[in-house]
Design a protein around this motif. Structure first.
Motif, PDB file in Angstrom:
ATOM      1  N   LYS A  39       0.830  -1.217   0.000  1.00  0.00           N
ATOM      2  CA  LYS A  39       0.000   0.000   0.000  1.00  0.00           C
ATOM      3  C   LYS A  39       0.860   1.261   0.000  1.00  0.00           C
ATOM      4  O   LYS A  39       0.434   2.314  -0.454  1.00  0.00           O
ATOM      5  N   LYS A  40       2.086   1.143   0.529  1.00  0.00           N
ATOM      6  CA  LYS A  40       2.986   2.296   0.589  1.00  0.00           C
ATOM      7  C   LYS A  40       3.740   2.505  -0.718  1.00  0.00           C
ATOM      8  O   LYS A  40       4.403   3.510  -0.905  1.00  0.00           O
ATOM      9  N   TRP A  41       3.673   1.534  -1.628  1.00  0.00           N
ATOM     10  CA  TRP A  41       4.402   1.641  -2.881  1.00  0.00           C
ATOM     11  C   TRP A  41       3.608   2.466  -3.871  1.00  0.00           C
ATOM     12  O   TRP A  41       3.057   1.960  -4.841  1.00  0.00           O
ATOM     13  N   THR A  42       3.567   3.750  -3.631  1.00  0.00           N
ATOM     14  CA  THR A  42       2.790   4.625  -4.508  1.00  0.00           C
ATOM     15  C   THR A  42       3.678   5.317  -5.538  1.00  0.00           C
ATOM     16  O   THR A  42       3.184   5.767  -6.557  1.00  0.00           O
ATOM     17  N   MET A  43       4.952   5.391  -5.259  1.00  0.00           N
ATOM     18  CA  MET A  43       5.868   6.070  -6.174  1.00  0.00           C
ATOM     19  C   MET A  43       6.394   5.079  -7.209  1.00  0.00           C
ATOM     20  O   MET A  43       6.943   4.043  -6.857  1.00  0.00           O
ATOM     21  N   PRO A  44       6.226   5.393  -8.502  1.00  0.00           N
ATOM     22  CA  PRO A  44       6.796   4.509  -9.520  1.00  0.00           C
ATOM     23  C   PRO A  44       8.314   4.657  -9.555  1.00  0.00           C
ATOM     24  O   PRO A  44       8.871   5.613  -9.037  1.00  0.00           O
ATOM     25  N   ILE A  45       8.970   3.688 -10.170  1.00  0.00           N
ATOM     26  CA  ILE A  45      10.418   3.791 -10.338  1.00  0.00           C
ATOM     27  C   ILE A  45      10.709   4.993 -11.222  1.00  0.00           C
ATOM     28  O   ILE A  45      10.101   5.152 -12.277  1.00  0.00           O
ATOM     29  N   ARG A  46      11.631   5.827 -10.762  1.00  0.00           N
ATOM     30  CA  ARG A  46      11.973   7.037 -11.509  1.00  0.00           C
ATOM     31  C   ARG A  46      12.426   6.709 -12.929  1.00  0.00           C
ATOM     32  O   ARG A  46      13.224   5.793 -13.130  1.00  0.00           O
ATOM     33  N   CYS A  47      11.883   7.440 -13.891  1.00  0.00           N
ATOM     34  CA  CYS A  47      12.274   7.335 -15.305  1.00  0.00           C
ATOM     35  C   CYS A  47      12.043   5.938 -15.876  1.00  0.00           C
ATOM     36  O   CYS A  47      12.747   5.507 -16.790  1.00  0.00           O
ATOM     37  N   TRP A  48      11.070   5.201 -15.330  1.00  0.00           N
ATOM     38  CA  TRP A  48      10.860   3.827 -15.763  1.00  0.00           C
ATOM     39  C   TRP A  48      10.448   3.747 -17.236  1.00  0.00           C
ATOM     40  O   TRP A  48      10.888   2.847 -17.954  1.00  0.00           O
ATOM     41  N   ASN A  49       9.610   4.666 -17.718  1.00  0.00           N
ATOM     42  CA  ASN A  49       9.186   4.623 -19.125  1.00  0.00           C
ATOM     43  C   ASN A  49      10.381   4.748 -20.061  1.00  0.00           C
ATOM     44  O   ASN A  49      10.494   4.020 -21.046  1.00  0.00           O
ATOM     45  N   SER A  50      11.280   5.666 -19.738  1.00  0.00           N
ATOM     46  CA  SER A  50      12.490   5.824 -20.539  1.00  0.00           C
ATOM     47  C   SER A  50      13.352   4.565 -20.458  1.00  0.00           C
ATOM     48  O   SER A  50      13.880   4.087 -21.467  1.00  0.00           O
ATOM     49  N   ALA A  51      13.465   4.024 -19.240  1.00  0.00           N
ATOM     50  CA  ALA A  51      14.293   2.830 -19.038  1.00  0.00           C
ATOM     51  C   ALA A  51      13.754   1.652 -19.840  1.00  0.00           C
ATOM     52  O   ALA A  51      14.513   0.968 -20.533  1.00  0.00           O
ATOM     53  N   ILE A  52      12.461   1.418 -19.776  1.00  0.00           N
ATOM     54  CA  ILE A  52      11.884   0.256 -20.452  1.00  0.00           C
ATOM     55  C   ILE A  52      12.041   0.367 -21.967  1.00  0.00           C
ATOM     56  O   ILE A  52      12.275  -0.626 -22.660  1.00  0.00           O
ATOM     57  N   GLN A  53      11.964   1.595 -22.490  1.00  0.00           N
ATOM     58  CA  GLN A  53      12.177   1.782 -23.935  1.00  0.00           C
ATOM     59  C   GLN A  53      13.625   1.457 -24.317  1.00  0.00           C
ATOM     60  O   GLN A  53      13.879   0.838 -25.356  1.00  0.00           O
ATOM     61  N   GLN A  54      14.556   1.868 -23.477  1.00  0.00           N
ATOM     62  CA  GLN A  54      15.964   1.595 -23.774  1.00  0.00           C
ATOM     63  C   GLN A  54      16.288   0.115 -23.594  1.00  0.00           C
ATOM     64  O   GLN A  54      17.087  -0.444 -24.345  1.00  0.00           O
ATOM     65  N   PHE A  55      15.653  -0.528 -22.611  1.00  0.00           N
ATOM     66  CA  PHE A  55      15.830  -1.975 -22.454  1.00  0.00           C
ATOM     67  C   PHE A  55      15.299  -2.701 -23.682  1.00  0.00           C
ATOM     68  O   PHE A  55      15.881  -3.684 -24.131  1.00  0.00           O
ATOM     69  N   ALA A  56      14.185  -2.219 -24.227  1.00  0.00           N
ATOM     70  CA  ALA A  56      13.590  -2.849 -25.413  1.00  0.00           C
ATOM     71  C   ALA A  56      14.551  -2.780 -26.594  1.00  0.00           C
ATOM     72  O   ALA A  56      14.621  -3.706 -27.406  1.00  0.00           O
ATOM     73  N   ILE A  57      15.316  -1.698 -26.700  1.00  0.00           N
ATOM     74  CA  ILE A  57      16.305  -1.573 -27.778  1.00  0.00           C
ATOM     75  C   ILE A  57      17.517  -2.481 -27.486  1.00  0.00           C
ATOM     76  O   ILE A  57      17.922  -3.272 -28.328  1.00  0.00           O
ATOM     77  N   LYS A  58      18.039  -2.375 -26.260  1.00  0.00           N
ATOM     78  CA  LYS A  58      19.255  -3.128 -25.929  1.00  0.00           C
ATOM     79  C   LYS A  58      19.007  -4.631 -25.864  1.00  0.00           C
ATOM     80  O   LYS A  58      19.823  -5.424 -26.315  1.00  0.00           O
ATOM     81  N   PHE A  59      17.869  -5.033 -25.286  1.00  0.00           N
ATOM     82  CA  PHE A  59      17.579  -6.456 -25.110  1.00  0.00           C
ATOM     83  C   PHE A  59      16.429  -6.907 -26.007  1.00  0.00           C
ATOM     84  O   PHE A  59      15.696  -7.829 -25.661  1.00  0.00           O
ATOM     85  N   GLY A  60      16.272  -6.262 -27.149  1.00  0.00           N
ATOM     86  CA  GLY A  60      15.124  -6.468 -28.025  1.00  0.00           C
ATOM     87  C   GLY A  60      14.787  -7.920 -28.302  1.00  0.00           C
ATOM     88  O   GLY A  60      13.632  -8.328 -28.208  1.00  0.00           O
ATOM     89  N   ASP A  61      15.789  -8.720 -28.642  1.00  0.00           N
ATOM     90  CA  ASP A  61      15.522 -10.119 -28.964  1.00  0.00           C
ATOM     91  C   ASP A  61      15.147 -10.937 -27.740  1.00  0.00           C
ATOM     92  O   ASP A  61      14.597 -12.032 -27.859  1.00  0.00           O
TER      93      ASP A  61
END
Length: 199
Positions: A173-195
């Protein structure tokens, strides 16, 4: 615990994760547990193992005189906030020249762990913030320890599982804050680890 015992134990833990359905790990941020990086690499050979920078700093200043601590921490910060691994290595060299005579074990520790310190330099600063420390996990563990600390004993294993389940419900219930810059991170992970990225 000997190094081989640590590696053997962690190999069992990581293998169990794989048996429970974990298919891949892109980046594993670990603290100084002996044998853990080797176990991860044995079961998930493509995983980048990143040592927790916060743990490296804490271990570095454990035996530093109070009067030196602020300056020494500033010099360590020059290492882990460098823009590239090459610049970090230059900062580590400068750190060694300044501090190795007084605190030889600090530079030695950073140099011996260097291959597991530098993976996060492959990422931009917003992603580094998400992968350079294990503090979120430690916070969770601390909260769980707090719940069982006052209990003398548990009648069954099921009772332990129930109290952990209820504690996790409250902690979540206390986990209200998302991971900072997660949207940017996930996009970069998709490029780096695409396959390797799940669809």
């Amino acid at each position: 615990m000997a190094k081989t015992e640590g590696a053997k134990f962690w190999l069992g833990v990581v293998t169990e994760l794989q048996n429970r359905g974990v298919k891949d790990i892109f980046i594993a941020c670990v603290d100084g547990l002996k044998g853990f990086p080797e176990a991860i690499e044995a079961v998930f050979p493509q995983t980048e193992v990143q040592l927790c920078i916060v743990h490296m700093v804490r271990n570095s200043v454990r035996f530093v005189n109070w009067k030196d601590r602020k300056k020494l921490c500033g010099d360590l910060k020059e290492i882990y906030t460098s823009a590239t691994a090459e610049q970090a290595e230059v900062a580590l060299e400068a750190f060694g020249k300044k501090w190795d005579n007084t605190y030889p074990m600090i530079g030695k520790s950073w140099r011996s762990h260097w291959q597991n310190i530098i993976p996060f330099f492959d990422y931009p600063s917003d992603i580094r913030k998400a992968i350079y420390t294990t503090n979120a996990i430690e916070s969770l563990n601390r909260s769980l320890r707090k719940v069982i600390k006052t209990k003398g004993a548990f009648p069954t294993e099921a009772s332990v599982m129930k109290i952990f389940y209820l504690a996790l419900e409250n902690i979540a219930k206390k986990w209200t804050m998302p991971i900072r810059c997660w949207n940017s991170a996930i996009q970069q992970f998709a490029i780096k680890f695409g396959d390797r990225m799940p669809l």
